[in-house]
Design a protein around this motif. Structure first.
Motif, short mmCIF file in Angstrom:
data_model
loop_
_atom_site.label_atom_id
_atom_site.label_comp_id
_atom_site.label_asym_id
_atom_site.label_seq_id
_atom_site.Cartn_x
_atom_site.Cartn_y
_atom_site.Cartn_z
N THR A 154 24.06 3.55 -2.07
CA THR A 154 23.14 2.44 -1.80
C THR A 154 22.04 2.85 -0.81
OG1 THR A 154 24.39 1.58 0.12
CG2 THR A 154 25.02 0.77 -2.06
N GLU A 155 22.33 3.83 0.05
CA GLU A 155 21.41 4.17 1.14
C GLU A 155 20.08 4.74 0.62
OE1 GLU A 155 22.44 2.99 3.87
OE2 GLU A 155 24.62 3.02 3.85
N PRO A 156 20.12 5.84 -0.17
CA PRO A 156 18.86 6.35 -0.72
C PRO A 156 18.26 5.40 -1.76
CG PRO A 156 20.71 7.57 -1.64
CD PRO A 156 21.27 6.68 -0.57
N GLU A 192 16.08 5.25 8.48
CA GLU A 192 17.48 5.01 8.85
C GLU A 192 18.39 4.96 7.63
OE1 GLU A 192 16.86 3.08 13.26
OE2 GLU A 192 17.19 1.72 11.58
N GLU A 193 17.89 4.44 6.51
CA GLU A 193 18.71 4.51 5.29
C GLU A 193 18.90 5.98 4.92
OE1 GLU A 193 20.19 2.03 4.94
OE2 GLU A 193 19.00 0.20 4.94
N GLY A 194 17.87 6.79 5.15
CA GLY A 194 18.02 8.24 4.94
C GLY A 194 19.10 8.81 5.85
N ARG A 195 19.13 8.37 7.10
CA ARG A 195 20.17 8.85 8.01
C ARG A 195 21.55 8.38 7.57
NH1 ARG A 195 23.51 8.88 11.66
NH2 ARG A 195 23.74 6.63 11.68
N HIS A 196 21.63 7.18 7.01
CA HIS A 196 22.92 6.69 6.52
C HIS A 196 23.41 7.55 5.35
CE1 HIS A 196 22.11 2.45 8.33
NE2 HIS A 196 22.23 3.40 9.22
N LEU A 197 22.47 8.03 4.54
CA LEU A 197 22.86 8.97 3.48
C LEU A 197 23.45 10.23 4.13
CD1 LEU A 197 22.93 10.07 0.59
CD2 LEU A 197 20.54 10.75 0.88
N GLU A 251 22.31 0.43 13.77
CA GLU A 251 20.97 0.53 13.18
C GLU A 251 20.72 -0.63 12.23
OE1 GLU A 251 20.42 5.33 12.92
OE2 GLU A 251 22.04 4.43 11.81
N GLU A 252 21.78 -1.03 11.55
CA GLU A 252 21.67 -2.10 10.56
C GLU A 252 21.14 -3.40 11.17
OE1 GLU A 252 21.29 -2.12 7.00
OE2 GLU A 252 22.68 -0.53 7.48
N ALA A 253 21.44 -3.62 12.44
CA ALA A 253 20.99 -4.85 13.11
C ALA A 253 19.47 -4.99 13.03
CB ALA A 253 21.45 -4.85 14.56
FE FE2 Z 1 22.13 1.59 5.43
#
Ligand code: FE2
Ligand code: FE2
Length: 479
Positions: A127-129, A157-162, A247-249
């Motif tokens: 889901t992140e990328p 940040e979604e990239g970092r979550h990946l 980060e999601e906040a």
């Molecule tokens: Fe995320």
């Protein structure tokens, strides 16, 4: 240079991959991640933000301590330091639920749960990328530099979550994990041959109303999934998710205040011009906002899966995935004899409910937590309308409305929860879901505003800037 926080958990910035997981002590793992990194950067180049920029005022995670976990500064996005951060270890942590409750948490993956854990990590990782891909072209129509910056912040940040999920795959799942990490870059949102795993992540995000609804409703699903994985007996997964939630906040804030500002601007024009219909006056009419809400909310409900699931029951019993706020639940945390009422079709096919074992109804439990949270946003938006002296209100549609997954996938229902025949649904759906006319209207409003301190006419300015900076700060330098 080493940045060390109070807990001694700072990232080592002399390394290619900032991290607080002592990556330098594991040469094999470090090399595996270093060989994945160019593939990630290629993906970012091809599928990440399309708008050319010189630099962006971004938050970068540098630590996991309570104080000062991030720094802010203008950075070229390609040079963003995507790092690997796990929340600090809780010494003596024990498993909080399931058949292993009370046993020490696991630092390694137990052989018998290997494929289940890998699956959970891959689904989250996918889901992140995906959301970065969905939002790729939004920079071209940003309503302000402030909003443009927030979009890019969410994207990096979604990239970092990946990275966070790929680290777990590389560190704990050997060859299979490395293959899965490659697949995470090979699947693409909306692709016919290799789409992203979950439906909502293959929908396009073509305009900023969709973006704010996505960050409100769909990112919030992510928050709830991370909350259940944070409870995991597999400690590295738990600690990774705990840090991601931080980060999601910000992503939640972008969605909530984004819709706030759209509703505020619409309400302002309705009052000023004394009309319910602001179409053609530069704002987004309330009924269109409601239709976008209906769409994003209903596809996000699907992300929680079927009302009952034996897979999820097994994940719980095994200790892989807990409940939202597991430690606040007043029960035995094993759920061997509890029951829950879940949504279901009755024997004659009507919208109803049925009672099942609590452990098989965990998707329903999580979806209900999520729905209650979504309602808080709607209440905020309605307060904006009420404060403007307007009688109109926004609402969450019924759980049976527009569902493609679960008990109501096979029927049609109105937003107020009446079961409809196909004819009736076809006659009314244009009142409930965005039509081509609505989408074209919204897209036509999306003209970029890149001047410092200026904002598009369809949205109100934010109350606060980022990190104490004013709204008219130079958040983004275009190239
Ligand atoms: Fe995320
Ligand atoms: Fe997010």
């Amino acid at each position: 240079m080493t940045t060390t926080g109070a807990g001694g958990t700072g990232a080592d910035y002399s390394e290619k991959i900032p991290n607080n997981v002592s990556l330098h002590e594991d040469r094999r793992l470090q090399r595996a991640l270093e060989s994945w990194q160019p593939n990630f950067l290629n993906w970012w180049q091809e599928m990440g933000p399309a708008l050319p920029t010189r630099d962006v005022y971004l938050r970068t995670a540098i630590n996991v301590g309570r104080e000062g976990w991030a720094q802010f500064g203008h950075v070229p996005m390609r040079e963003y330091r995507w790092g690997i951060f796990l929340a600090e270890r809780a010494p003596g942590r024990t498993i909080g639920f399931g058949e292993h409750k009370g046993e020490p948490a696991w630092d390694q993956v137990p052989g018998e749960y290997r494929s289940e854990l890998r699956r959970l990590i891959v689904i989250q990782g996918d889901t992140e990328p995906a959301s970065v891909e969905q939002q790729r072209n939004l920079g071209a129509t940003a309503p302000s530099l402030y909003d443009l910056r927030n979009l890019f912040q969410v994207n990096v940040e979604e990239g970092r979550h990946l990275w966070a999920m790929v680290y777990l795959l590389h560190a704990h799942f050997g060859r299979d994990g490395r293959d899965e990490a490659e697949e995470l870059l090979r699947r693409n949102s909306g692709s016919i041959e290799s789409p992203r795993i979950l439906g909502a992540f293959n929908e396009e995000t073509p305009d900023w109303l969709s973006f704010f609804m996505f960050t409100y409703f769909t990112d919030r699903d992510g928050k709830y999934q991370l909350g259940t994985l944070k409870e995991s007996a597999f400690d590295p997964l738990s600690r990774t998710c705990e840090f991601m939630l931080k980060e999601e906040a910000h992503h939640m804030m972008v969605g909530t205040t984004g819709v706030d500002r759209i509703v505020e601007r619409t309400a302002q024009l309705m009052v000023e011009q004394d009309t319910d219909d602001v179409t053609g006056r530069g704002a987004i009419p309330l009924p269109v906002i409601q239709k976008y809400l209906n769409f994003h909310y209903s596809v996000s409900l699907d992300l929680f899966g079927g009302e009952t699931s034996t897979n999820v029951a097994n994940y719980y019993t095994a200790g892989l995935k807990g409940r939202w706020m597991e430690d606040r639940r007043r029960d035995d945390h094993r759920l061997t004899s509890d029951a829950i009422t879940v949504d279901a079709l009755t024997e004659d096919g009507e919208i109803g409910q049925t009672e099942v074992a609590a452990v098989t109804g965990l998707n329903t439990d999580l979806r209900r937590e999520y729905i209650a949270d979504c309602q808080t946003g709607v209440s905020r938006w309605n307060k904006i309308l009420a404060d403007a002296g307007l009688p109109q209100r926004l609402y969450l549609p019924h759980v049976a409305f527009n569902r493609k997954v679960g008990a109501f996938a096979g029927i049609e229902a109105s937003p107020d929860g009446r079961k409809l025949g196909t004819d009736e649904w076809d006659r009314h759906k244009a009142n409930w879901l965005p039509t081509d006319v609505d989408k074209t209207y919204v897209r036509a409003l999306m003209q970029p505003v890149y001047e410092r301190g200026k904002i598009a006419a369809w949205i109100a300015p934010p109350r606060h800037g980022i990190n104490g900076q004013p709204f008219d700060y130079d958040y983004v330098h275009l190239s």
